[in-house]
Design an enzyme around this catalytic site. Structure first.
Site, PDB file in Angstrom:
ATOM      1  N   LYS A  40      68.842  68.613  89.635  1.00  0.00           N
ATOM      2  CA  LYS A  40      69.282  68.346  88.263  1.00  0.00           C
ATOM      3  C   LYS A  40      70.779  68.615  88.162  1.00  0.00           C
ATOM      4  O   LYS A  40      71.248  69.691  88.528  1.00  0.00           O
ATOM      5  CB  LYS A  40      68.529  69.242  87.279  1.00  0.00           C
ATOM      6  CG  LYS A  40      68.943  69.035  85.829  1.00  0.00           C
ATOM      7  CD  LYS A  40      68.004  69.750  84.884  1.00  0.00           C
ATOM      8  CE  LYS A  40      68.424  71.129  84.500  1.00  0.00           C
ATOM      9  NZ  LYS A  40      69.571  71.211  83.586  1.00  0.00           N
ATOM     10  N   ASP A  48      71.015  65.542  83.381  1.00  0.00           N
ATOM     11  CA  ASP A  48      70.608  66.193  82.128  1.00  0.00           C
ATOM     12  C   ASP A  48      71.820  66.362  81.213  1.00  0.00           C
ATOM     13  O   ASP A  48      72.461  67.408  81.214  1.00  0.00           O
ATOM     14  CB  ASP A  48      69.984  67.553  82.502  1.00  0.00           C
ATOM     15  CG  ASP A  48      69.491  68.325  81.289  1.00  0.00           C
ATOM     16  OD1 ASP A  48      69.249  67.709  80.236  1.00  0.00           O
ATOM     17  OD2 ASP A  48      69.329  69.559  81.409  1.00  0.00           O
ATOM     18  N   LYS A  57      71.664  65.445  77.772  1.00  0.00           N
ATOM     19  CA  LYS A  57      71.170  65.680  76.397  1.00  0.00           C
ATOM     20  C   LYS A  57      71.964  64.909  75.333  1.00  0.00           C
ATOM     21  O   LYS A  57      72.570  65.497  74.439  1.00  0.00           O
ATOM     22  CB  LYS A  57      71.188  67.179  76.076  1.00  0.00           C
ATOM     23  CG  LYS A  57      70.316  68.013  77.004  1.00  0.00           C
ATOM     24  CD  LYS A  57      70.241  69.455  76.540  1.00  0.00           C
ATOM     25  CE  LYS A  57      69.344  70.306  77.401  1.00  0.00           C
ATOM     26  NZ  LYS A  57      69.847  70.568  78.754  1.00  0.00           N
ATOM     27  N   ASP A 106      73.909  61.164  69.556  1.00  0.00           N
ATOM     28  CA  ASP A 106      75.031  60.479  68.909  1.00  0.00           C
ATOM     29  C   ASP A 106      74.450  59.304  68.123  1.00  0.00           C
ATOM     30  O   ASP A 106      73.228  59.178  68.008  1.00  0.00           O
ATOM     31  CB  ASP A 106      76.037  60.015  69.991  1.00  0.00           C
ATOM     32  CG  ASP A 106      77.466  59.949  69.462  1.00  0.00           C
ATOM     33  OD1 ASP A 106      77.678  59.379  68.366  1.00  0.00           O
ATOM     34  OD2 ASP A 106      78.374  60.446  70.140  1.00  0.00           O
ATOM     35  N   THR A 134      65.729  76.065  73.702  1.00  0.00           N
ATOM     36  CA  THR A 134      65.103  77.400  73.802  1.00  0.00           C
ATOM     37  C   THR A 134      66.041  78.493  73.288  1.00  0.00           C
ATOM     38  O   THR A 134      65.617  79.608  73.057  1.00  0.00           O
ATOM     39  CB  THR A 134      64.679  77.711  75.250  1.00  0.00           C
ATOM     40  OG1 THR A 134      65.666  77.197  76.131  1.00  0.00           O
ATOM     41  CG2 THR A 134      63.351  77.084  75.582  1.00  0.00           C
ATOM     42  N   ARG A 145      68.568  79.457  88.835  1.00  0.00           N
ATOM     43  CA  ARG A 145      69.063  80.675  89.487  1.00  0.00           C
ATOM     44  C   ARG A 145      68.143  81.318  90.517  1.00  0.00           C
ATOM     45  O   ARG A 145      68.648  81.833  91.512  1.00  0.00           O
ATOM     46  CB  ARG A 145      69.480  81.690  88.408  1.00  0.00           C
ATOM     47  CG  ARG A 145      70.757  81.264  87.721  1.00  0.00           C
ATOM     48  CD  ARG A 145      70.947  81.952  86.403  1.00  0.00           C
ATOM     49  NE  ARG A 145      69.979  81.485  85.417  1.00  0.00           N
ATOM     50  CZ  ARG A 145      69.943  81.898  84.159  1.00  0.00           C
ATOM     51  NH1 ARG A 145      70.816  82.787  83.740  1.00  0.00           N
ATOM     52  NH2 ARG A 145      69.050  81.407  83.326  1.00  0.00           N
TER      53      ARG A 145
HETATM   54  O1  C5P Z   1      68.613  79.249  86.108  1.00  0.00           O
HETATM   55  P1  C5P Z   1      67.402  78.760  85.357  1.00  0.00           P
HETATM   56  O2  C5P Z   1      66.175  78.603  86.214  1.00  0.00           O
HETATM   57  O3  C5P Z   1      67.160  79.567  84.089  1.00  0.00           O
HETATM   58  O4  C5P Z   1      67.845  77.290  84.913  1.00  0.00           O
HETATM   59  C1  C5P Z   1      67.076  76.506  84.029  1.00  0.00           C
HETATM   60  C2  C5P Z   1      67.727  75.174  83.843  1.00  0.00           C
HETATM   61  O5  C5P Z   1      67.005  74.469  82.837  1.00  0.00           O
HETATM   62  C3  C5P Z   1      69.167  75.234  83.354  1.00  0.00           C
HETATM   63  O6  C5P Z   1      69.836  74.094  83.894  1.00  0.00           O
HETATM   64  C4  C5P Z   1      69.043  75.097  81.844  1.00  0.00           C
HETATM   65  O7  C5P Z   1      70.165  74.497  81.264  1.00  0.00           O
HETATM   66  C5  C5P Z   1      67.848  74.159  81.740  1.00  0.00           C
HETATM   67  N1  C5P Z   1      67.143  74.226  80.475  1.00  0.00           N
HETATM   68  C6  C5P Z   1      66.576  75.374  79.970  1.00  0.00           C
HETATM   69  N2  C5P Z   1      65.913  75.354  78.770  1.00  0.00           N
HETATM   70  C7  C5P Z   1      65.824  74.221  78.078  1.00  0.00           C
HETATM   71  C8  C5P Z   1      66.386  73.062  78.578  1.00  0.00           C
HETATM   72  C9  C5P Z   1      67.040  73.082  79.789  1.00  0.00           C
HETATM   73  O8  C5P Z   1      66.638  76.411  80.590  1.00  0.00           O
HETATM   74  N3  C5P Z   1      65.163  74.219  76.949  1.00  0.00           N
END
Ligand code: C5P
Length: 237
Positions: free
Chosen positions: A35, A62, A64, A67, A119, A210
């Site tokens: 992603k 991604d 998002k 507009d 979230t 992460r």
């Molecule tokens: O590092 P981690 O596993 O928390 O990353 C989650 C990924 O999913 C990040 O790229 C974050 O921007 C994305 N994301 C999220 N919650 C959402 C939408 C996207 O954590 N509601």
């Protein structure tokens, strides 16, 4: 049945190409999807997508979009030139914007996902922009809107997946971030699920950042995650 390698999406949340290259080198061939989000795309532009494709990754871009309908339509048209297979729009952009995005995405079988309530939003934040009431109700309402507009699926937090699956049916693809394998840190994610729980609750794809990208050995962290998914995936057939 999809394999674990096909449903994990590694979020390449890094600032520059050099860091992305290191990770892509370590993960190539071991996972199908990556992603690319706002941070890396804004820094490096479309060439980073091409580079990921050259290394054999399927790309979830991604960005998002939110507009006016015509602008989103043109942006999706630009994405279609990039050989990307999955992308996102904000459902809060409204039905007309969503339909414009759907029409453009349909031209290239692009999996178009709707983001409902971020979230990072809680009831207080949503109330402040004029959307009072429980978050789960907002998410289901926006999920219905997305489905009615013809979107292929939704990005949904672990807490929402079961309810969305029950209310919106089996066809909608559900992509779930906030995944934390056994023993990893939650970081700033408040609502997390293990990979196995996410699959059992009805997620089609799991976005993991992460726990893989910041692990001392990303390839090893990915392998443990893939192993953790073998049993739950075979139970779901
Ligand atoms: O590092 P981690 O596993 O928390 O990353 C989650 C990924 O999913 C990040 O790229 C974050 O921007 C994305 N994301 C999220 N919650 C959402 C939408 C996207 O954590 N509601």
């Amino acid at each position: 049945m999809k394999t674990a390698k096909e449903i994990i999406i590694v979020a390449l949340d890094v600032p520059v190409r050099a860091s992305a290259d290191i990770l892509m080198d370590r993960l190539a061939g071991k996972v199908d999807w990556i992603k690319i989000g706002l941070q890396l795309f804004t820094a490096e532009g479309p060439s980073i997508v091409r580079e990921a494709r050259e290394r054999g990754f399927r790309v979830f871009l991604d960005l998002k979009f939110h507009d006016i309908p015509n602008t989103v339509r043109q942006a999706i048209r630009s994405i279609r030139k990039l050989d990307v297979e999955m992308t996102t729009v904000h459902t809060l952009g409204g039905p007309e914007m969503l339909r414009a995005a759907v029409e453009e995405a349909a031209e290239k079988n692009l999996l178009l996902l709707g983001v409902t309530m971020l979230t990072s939003m809680d009831e207080a934040q949503a109330g402040a922009i004029g959307l009072p009431g429980p978050m789960e109700e907002q998410v289901v309402r926006l999920g219905r809107l997305a489905k009615a507009a013809g979107l292929s699926g939704l990005v949904a937090s672990p807490r929402e997946t079961t309810r969305l699956r029950a209310e919106l049916g089996a066809e909608l693809q559900i992509v779930t971030p906030g995944i934390r394998p056994a023993g990893s840190e939650a970081g700033d994610q408040r609502r997390t699920l293990s990979p196995a729980e996410a699959v059992r609750s009805g997620s089609d794809y799991l976005v993991v950042g992460r726990p893989i990208t910041q692990a001392p050995d990303p390839a090893q962290a990915l392998q443990s995650l893939l192993d953790e998914l073998q049993n739950p995936l075979s139970e779901c057939t």
